[in-house]
Structures are given as C-alpha cells and as structure tokens.
Write a protein that holds these residues in place. Sequence first.
Motif, PDB file in Angstrom:
ATOM      1  N   THR A 166      -2.778  -3.035  -5.019  1.00 24.88           N
ATOM      2  CA  THR A 166      -2.125  -1.638  -5.370  1.00 24.88           C
ATOM      3  C   THR A 166      -1.881  -0.832  -4.325  1.00 24.88           C
ATOM      4  O   THR A 166      -2.593  -0.337  -3.257  1.00 24.88           O
ATOM      5  CB  THR A 166      -2.591  -1.060  -6.489  1.00 24.88           C
ATOM      6  N   TRP A 191       0.538   2.889  -3.305  1.00 21.69           N
ATOM      7  CA  TRP A 191       1.132   3.945  -3.978  1.00 21.69           C
ATOM      8  C   TRP A 191       1.522   5.113  -2.954  1.00 21.69           C
ATOM      9  O   TRP A 191       1.169   4.850  -2.052  1.00 21.69           O
ATOM     10  CB  TRP A 191      -0.288   4.423  -5.112  1.00 21.69           C
ATOM     11  N   MET A 213       3.456   3.753  -8.238  1.00 22.15           N
ATOM     12  CA  MET A 213       2.457   2.649  -7.859  1.00 22.15           C
ATOM     13  C   MET A 213       3.099   1.100  -8.127  1.00 22.15           C
ATOM     14  O   MET A 213       3.647   0.903  -9.032  1.00 22.15           O
ATOM     15  CB  MET A 213       1.455   2.723  -9.138  1.00 22.15           C
ATOM     16  N   PHE A 245       1.777  -2.702  -8.216  1.00 23.83           N
ATOM     17  CA  PHE A 245       0.878  -3.681  -8.425  1.00 23.83           C
ATOM     18  C   PHE A 245       1.351  -5.084  -7.804  1.00 23.83           C
ATOM     19  O   PHE A 245       2.379  -5.311  -8.292  1.00 23.83           O
ATOM     20  CB  PHE A 245       0.333  -3.943  -9.859  1.00 23.83           C
ATOM     21  N   ASN A 271      -6.512  -3.779 -13.645  1.00 28.02           N
ATOM     22  CA  ASN A 271      -6.779  -2.566 -12.791  1.00 28.02           C
ATOM     23  C   ASN A 271      -6.724  -1.416 -13.800  1.00 28.02           C
ATOM     24  O   ASN A 271      -6.075  -1.464 -14.711  1.00 28.02           O
ATOM     25  CB  ASN A 271      -5.479  -2.254 -11.882  1.00 28.02           C
ATOM     26  N   SER A 317       6.272  -8.119  -7.849  1.00 31.41           N
ATOM     27  CA  SER A 317       5.139  -6.726  -8.214  1.00 31.41           C
ATOM     28  C   SER A 317       5.722  -6.245  -9.609  1.00 31.41           C
ATOM     29  O   SER A 317       6.741  -6.729 -10.288  1.00 31.41           O
ATOM     30  CB  SER A 317       5.414  -6.136  -7.150  1.00 31.41           C
ATOM     31  N   LEU A 352      -6.749  -0.599  -3.371  1.00 31.61           N
ATOM     32  CA  LEU A 352      -5.793   0.403  -3.488  1.00 31.61           C
ATOM     33  C   LEU A 352      -5.510   0.955  -2.003  1.00 31.61           C
ATOM     34  O   LEU A 352      -6.452   1.318  -1.366  1.00 31.61           O
ATOM     35  CB  LEU A 352      -6.329   1.514  -4.166  1.00 31.61           C
TER      36      LEU A 352
END
Length: 165
Positions: free
Chosen positions: A16, A18, A27, A29, A60, A81, A108
Amino acid sequence: MARAPCGPLRRQHARTLWYDRPKYVFMEFCVEDSTDVRVLLEDHRVVFSCKNGDGVELYNEIEFYAKVNSKDSQDKRSGRSVTCFVRKWKEKVAWPRLTKEDVKPVWLSVDYDNWRDWEGDEEVELAQVEHYAELLQKVSPKGPPPAMDDLDDDSDDANGTSSGL
C-alpha cells in the motif's frame, strides 16, 4: 520426505502506498488483476480485501491517523491497483502518517512520486510575492521614454518614391 498438507492459502497484506493533500488522503493498494474487491470505508478506518491474479487473498485494515468523511470518499479500481480518495474531516491539516499507531507496517509506504510538502504553501507563495515586490523596488527608474520626433515620416524607399501609407 513427507509433504505438508495442502490447506487454504493464508491471507497476505497488499502493498500500500499513500500520500497526503490538503483535503484528501490517497491510498493505493497495489494488486494486479484483482477480483472480489471489497473496500469498507468508515470514519476511522478502511478495510480492504481482494484476491490477486494468483488467487491469493489480500487483506488490509488501517485505523486512520485522524477522522475522515467516509460519505465523501471513493475508490477506483484499475488493472494494477485500487486507489482510495479519502476526504479528511479537518481540511488543511497535514497527516504525518496514515495510521493511528506510530508504528509503520512493512507493507505501507509513502508514495514519493506523488508526495508534496503542501503544508505552508501559502506562506511560501506570500514570500515569493514579497520577494518580487522587493525586486521591483530595486529596479532603477528609467526616466521618460525617448522622444520619437527624429523619425522621418516621409522617408524614401529604394525606388525614390514616398513610403507613406
């Protein structure tokens, strides 16, 4: 050699990324060819789950650093994504991290391609305007424009005729 019994695949976390903006937190993924995508967005957390192209279940759960407006947030799926646009409850307040806890999970990361230090942009812009004003004041006055009375309106061209229009 004995083989371990084949059981269901364990869940993994989706990588992930961000980044922060004045009104939104973004965000991404990173899951290629995702199926069974579920995004549950609440005011204090997001729960993401899907299966990747190999059938592995990804999951998540993120408790947000601060409250968000889940009703004014959305997500978008592409072949590579799933991106979430999460509206902050308090705009123009920078988030130093995405998670409530001050522990960064290994899956992350900050999206440095999209990251921008926007906090204080107004101050930077004001400083640039002040700097420009100072430069304008330092420029020496040039005086009045030169007189143009030395130009001849009736100048002759190469053929000896008047060039007046």
